[in-house]
Design a protein around this motif. Structure first.
Motif, mmCIF file in Angstrom:
data_model
loop_
_atom_site.group_PDB
_atom_site.id
_atom_site.type_symbol
_atom_site.label_atom_id
_atom_site.label_comp_id
_atom_site.label_asym_id
_atom_site.label_seq_id
_atom_site.Cartn_x
_atom_site.Cartn_y
_atom_site.Cartn_z
ATOM 1 N N GLU A 1 3.876 -10.102 -1.367
ATOM 2 C CA GLU A 1 4.876 -8.932 -1.289
ATOM 3 C C GLU A 1 5.520 -8.790 -2.762
ATOM 4 N N LYS B 1 3.570 -7.006 -5.495
ATOM 5 C CA LYS B 1 3.262 -5.556 -5.253
ATOM 6 C C LYS B 1 4.077 -4.733 -6.178
ATOM 7 N N GLY B 2 3.418 -3.904 -6.810
ATOM 8 C CA GLY B 2 4.050 -3.042 -7.492
ATOM 9 C C GLY B 2 4.207 -3.227 -9.134
ATOM 10 N N LYS B 3 4.058 -4.688 -9.391
ATOM 11 C CA LYS B 3 4.612 -5.196 -10.452
ATOM 12 C C LYS B 3 3.689 -4.592 -11.957
ATOM 13 N N SER B 4 2.275 -4.258 -11.866
ATOM 14 C CA SER B 4 1.805 -3.921 -12.689
ATOM 15 C C SER B 4 1.805 -2.512 -13.184
ATOM 16 N N GLY B 5 2.150 -1.587 -11.925
ATOM 17 C CA GLY B 5 2.307 -0.179 -12.194
ATOM 18 C C GLY B 5 0.821 0.338 -12.317
ATOM 19 N N GLY C 1 -1.660 -0.611 -9.655
ATOM 20 C CA GLY C 1 -2.188 -0.643 -8.386
ATOM 21 C C GLY C 1 -2.405 -1.965 -7.888
ATOM 22 N N SER C 2 -2.980 -2.211 -6.866
ATOM 23 C CA SER C 2 -3.014 -3.665 -6.262
ATOM 24 C C SER C 2 -3.833 -4.566 -7.205
ATOM 25 N N ASP D 1 -1.717 -5.653 -10.041
ATOM 26 C CA ASP D 1 -0.777 -6.820 -9.302
ATOM 27 C C ASP D 1 -1.363 -8.042 -9.137
#
Length: 501
Positions: free
Chosen positions: A254, A257-261, A263-264, A267
């Motif tokens: 969790e 999730k969303g850290k890279s911008g 997608g999964s 991330d």
């Protein structure tokens, strides 16, 4: 009688090697991480932040021309641990599954077994994927259905029984890991030669109680850190850390999730870098940090499961400037990140453009620990230890052999690369089935001028193709690609051409 100067120098070198403290070795193997997934290797077209691997590169050495021995999981792992190409065994294509029998034979020397003889402690934390003999209930087969299946209908595992011919029977003092990939049952931890808990034989895809796929990567990091913290400078150690990421299932936790911008997958790659950073911190906090060799690499290129087209549309190219990806003969399938940090032995911020293969770990460990690879072992392994000092690698191997998921062969020598395939030899279009009927039977590329493998010179440079093919044939049939005692493949015949000729 006066002793010849060269003997004096040789004796002095041997004495120095015996007196020098042997380096600890931490070998971290990412799963399906493309060359371009590391920011410092792909600064213009890499959009995923990898600060910890980047720092490792700043403090150590980047090998820009490192290759896995295969473009898929199991074969590469065999090569890493044995110093021998996988296609010399029965495994001519594809991979093993979670219930598979062991691929490494009992009398085959492995890297940890070699290092144990040199006084090392040895440990593995992570994904094995090389087969083991799982205990079964009396009178039962291991599973119902096909004998080797990713998803059997029912299994007959004795969860309290002893596992044989796994990592602890192949040179490791300690194991904490899983039998294969996270998309292959059984989903249960193994410690040494025992299961941790019990799974349900009637529901093989169901994880054992307490086994959570998304927690496997962080748990591998925690267990590795725990192992390193227990060590001291009195005895060298080797810890092999085959991660489960960013291979499928792509399951960032969790907080990532969303850290890279992106997608999964982005991330998950960021979380992979974080876990590597935690292991580095444990090394840095130890009293033996200066004499610890940390290697970060990958078993093959990025998988199609990462949704490569979508990533590229967002400006991230997992294979950087190279063509293809996991499973392919093109360089995107097997040119991998390879970053080394060793404060005592490697100049910070250095780069090596020499060609190496992941089979080279055995010969390198032998040299660094003050020994040599014995006869009957490491037939395809060459020490890259000289490169760590900025010196040329002394090799009796004429070139490096590449291998795809379908068993297609390629041969690399200097700037030239010959592919015995009409297409990718793997999953990237054009595959062998998609290749034009009138396409040349093979491909030849000048990688200095054409690193993207776009201009096929097979028809225009027949003399180069013939020379490389002859060397490939010699390396295959002789049972070894390095000089040494006579060797044999495990199979009587190996088919080189699979798409014609």
């Amino acid at each position: 009688m006066t002793t010849p100067p060269f003997l004096i120098a040789l004796f002095a070198t041997i004495v120095a090697l015996e007196a020098a403290p042997k380096p600890n070795i931490v070998y971290i193997l990412a799963d399906d991480m493309g060359y371009g997934d590391v920011r410092c290797l792909n600064p213009e077209r890499g959009k995923i932040a990898t600060p910890h691997i980047d720092r490792l590169a700043e403090e150590g050495m980047i090998f820009t021309d490192a290759h896995s021995s295969s473009s898929v999981c199991t074969p590469t792992r065999y090569g890493i641990l044995t110093g021998r190409y996988n296609w010399r065994t029965q495994l001519q294509q594809g991979v093993l599954w979670g219930y598979s029998a062991p691929l490494i034979e009992a009398d085959r020397l492995t890297v940890p077994a070699l290092l144990k003889k040199q006084g090392y402690k040895t440990a593995m934390v992570g994904k094995w994927h090389l087969g083991m003999d799982l205990p079964v209930l009396e009178g039962k087969p291991i599973m119902d259905g096909p004998p080797d299946s990713r998803k059997p209908r029912q299994t007959h595992i004795d969860w309290k029984g002893e596992i044989k011919n796994g990592p602890v029977d192949r040179g490791f003092d300690y194991l904490y890991g899983i039998s294969a990939s996270l998309d292959m049952a059984p989903y249960i931890w193994i410690e040494n030669d025992r299961f941790v808990g019990e799974a349900d034989n009637s529901k093989p895809p169901q994880p054992a109680p307490g086994f959570v796929k998304a927690q496997v990567l962080p748990e591998i990091g925690r267990k590795t850190v725990e192992y390193i913290r227990k060590q001291d400078a009195s005895q060298p150690f080797f810890v092999y850390v085959p991660l489960t990421s960013p291979h499928t299932p792509i399951v960032p936790t969790e907080e990532w999730k969303g850290k890279s911008g992106l997608g999964s997958y982005g991330d998950f790659q960021m979380q992979t870098d974080h876990v590597i950073g935690e292991i580095m911190k444990a090394v840095d906090a130890s009293p033996f940090a200066d004499n610890t060799l940390v290697i970060v690499t990958a078993d093959n290129g990025c998988s199609k499961a990462a949704k490569i087209d979508r990533l590229e549309a967002q400006g991230h190219f997992p294979s950087a400037q190279f063509r293809g990806s996991k499973a392919d003969l093109w360089d995107g399938g097997h040119r991998v990140p390879f970053i080394v940090r060793w404060p005592k032995g490697v100049k910070p911020g250095s780069t090596s453009e020499q060609t190496i293969c992941l089979t080279d770990l055995m010969a390198t460990c032998a040299e660094l620990s003050g020994t040599t690879v014995p006869d009957g072992a490491g037939e395809d392994s060459v020490s890259f230890a000289p490169a760590l000092k900025g010196e040329p690698i002394a090799s009796s191997r004429q070139g490096v052999i590449h291998h795809s998921i379908s068993g297609h062969f390629a041969y690399r020598q200097g700037k030239w690369k010959l592919l015995l395939a009409k297409g990718s030899g793997g999953w990237t279009s054009p595959t062998e089935k998609q290749a034009a009927k009138d396409a040349p039977v093979a491909q030849l590329y000048d990688l200095e001028k054409d690193p993207g493998e776009t201009n096929n010179l097979y028809d225009s440079h027949p003399e180069v193709a013939a020379r490389l093919l002859a060397q490939l044939e010699a390396d295959v049939t002789s049972g070894r690609s390095t000089k040494g005692s006579e060797a044999k493949n495990d199979v009587a015949e190996i088919q080189l051409w699979k798409s014609g000729k």
